[in-house]
Design an enzyme around this catalytic site. Structure first.
Site, PDB file in Angstrom:
ATOM      1  N   SER A  92      36.619 -21.926  48.826  1.00 43.68           N
ATOM      2  CA  SER A  92      36.117 -23.189  49.371  1.00 43.68           C
ATOM      3  C   SER A  92      36.888 -23.676  50.591  1.00 43.68           C
ATOM      4  CB  SER A  92      36.168 -24.282  48.291  1.00 43.68           C
ATOM      5  OG  SER A  92      37.485 -24.464  47.813  1.00 43.68           O
ATOM      6  N   TYR A  93      38.009 -23.069  50.925  1.00 42.01           N
ATOM      7  CA  TYR A  93      38.803 -23.524  52.058  1.00 42.01           C
ATOM      8  C   TYR A  93      38.072 -23.211  53.361  1.00 42.01           C
ATOM      9  CZ  TYR A  93      42.890 -24.115  48.975  1.00 42.01           C
ATOM     10  OH  TYR A  93      43.757 -24.508  47.986  1.00 42.01           O
TER      11      TYR A  93
END
Length: 345
Positions: A92-93
């Protein structure tokens, strides 16, 4: 500097600039020898695994967000030059861009076998949650972005109450058996849920958690020390504290409301009070005795705690790296540890 994914509107926090600065775009072998010398870099074992890691993990949460690809690669080069080998990211980064940058860097540097690579699944928009389908698809996508055939340490980035633990554990075990994941751990899990996972793993005869990434630092102690520390010891979990510098507060940059910019008030503002400033005062005193910045001392304090393997921290610029890795060589005296413990109690 933060140690976990943060809202897009939040800028990174610069830590104290070190006098040791990497000035080239790429660290050469000769420079690495000059920096590291002949003494092997320190390593700590994660739980009962065979993963041996540098005692400070480099987070990729700013890669592809506040640090572009070129600066991210310089940060990675510098970290490795100082002996680092433990890189932490998540699917998700930066919408997956962090994994892409790290994957491209590893491929270009031919360093995959020298790196212990950790990533997390559960929070990405494409593969949200911890259902068997989501976990499998998320890992496959991470492997493609990271340009590798295995993840050394996979974290469950959330505790998904809508999915039976058994389903998630069986899915992870299949990935372990396939060689796509070597070990896995928890994040955002309570002590009771970690125990539940261990019991379920034993009943199912599947791989068990060996690591825990949790919120823990000098100004946020109670959740871990009163709720998770004993569980981590009982289950032999290697602990990787995130938010190790309290979103930058423990760098000493924020000492009054006037120091807070508008986008960091919610994150750091809660620490700018009497108790937080008392901690900074104690940090300053110990830092002065070692001629080190407060951030280095704050990380050294974490490294003195039982079961803590490697705090997870990030750097958005190459000149921030030294103050992070310097913590592994900073030995605090019993008196200094007591002073920090009392100030932050």
């Amino acid at each position: 500097m933060t140690e976990e994914s943060v809202p897009v509107a939040t800028p990174p926090v610069a830590i104290t600039t070190s006098p040791t600065r990497v000035t080239t775009d790429r660290i050469t072998t000769e420079q690495t020898r000059a920096i590291v010398g002949s003494t092997p870099a320190p390593r700590r074992r994660i739980g009962p695994s065979d993963l041996q890691v540098f005692p400070v993990a480099l987070s990729g949460n700013v890669f592809g967000w506040t640090a572009d690809a070129a600066e991210s690669e310089r940060v990675l080069d510098s970290y490795v030059a100082y002996g680092g080998n433990f890189i932490d990211t998540a699917d998700s980064y930066a919408g997956g861009r962090s994994e892409i940058i790290i994957g491209n860097w590893m491929r270009a540097r031919l360093s995959r076998d020298d790196i212990v690579l950790a990533t997390k699944v559960g929070k990405s928009a494409d593969h949200a949650g911890l259902s068997a389908r989501a976990v499998t698809a998320a890992v496959e996508a991470s492997l493609r972005r990271l340009r590798t055939d295995r993840i050394d340490l996979l974290y469950l980035h959330i505790d998904d109450p809508d999915v039976p633990f058994e389903e998630t554990l069986l899915a992870v075990d299949e990935l372990v058996r396939a060689g796509k994941v070597r070990y896995f751990g928890g994040s955002h899990h309570t002590g009771s849920r970690l125990i539940e996972a261990r019991i379920a793993s034993a009943q199912l005869g599947v791989a068990r958690m060996i690591a825990l990434q949790n919120h823990y630092n000098l100004v946020f102690r109670r959740e871990y020390e009163e709720g998770l520390a004993r569980v981590a010891i009982d289950l032999a979990l290697g602990v990787m504290p995130r938010f190790a510098l309290a979103s930058g507060f423990l760098t000493g940059k924020y000492r009054s409301k006037a120091d807070l910019d508008g986008t960091r008030r919610a994150e750091v503002g809660r620490f700018v009070n009497r108790s937080g400033l008392r901690v900074l005062q104690a940090l300053d005193a110990v830092a002065a005795e070692h001629d080190s910045p407060p951030a280095t001392v704050a990380l050294a304090w974490l490294l003195s705690k039982p079961n803590v393997v490697a705090p997870v921290v990030s750097a958005s610029a190459v000149d921030q790296v030294f103050d992070l890795v310097a913590a592994v060589d900073l030995s605090l005296t019993r008196s200094q540890l007591t002073s920090l413990d009392r100030a932050s109690a």
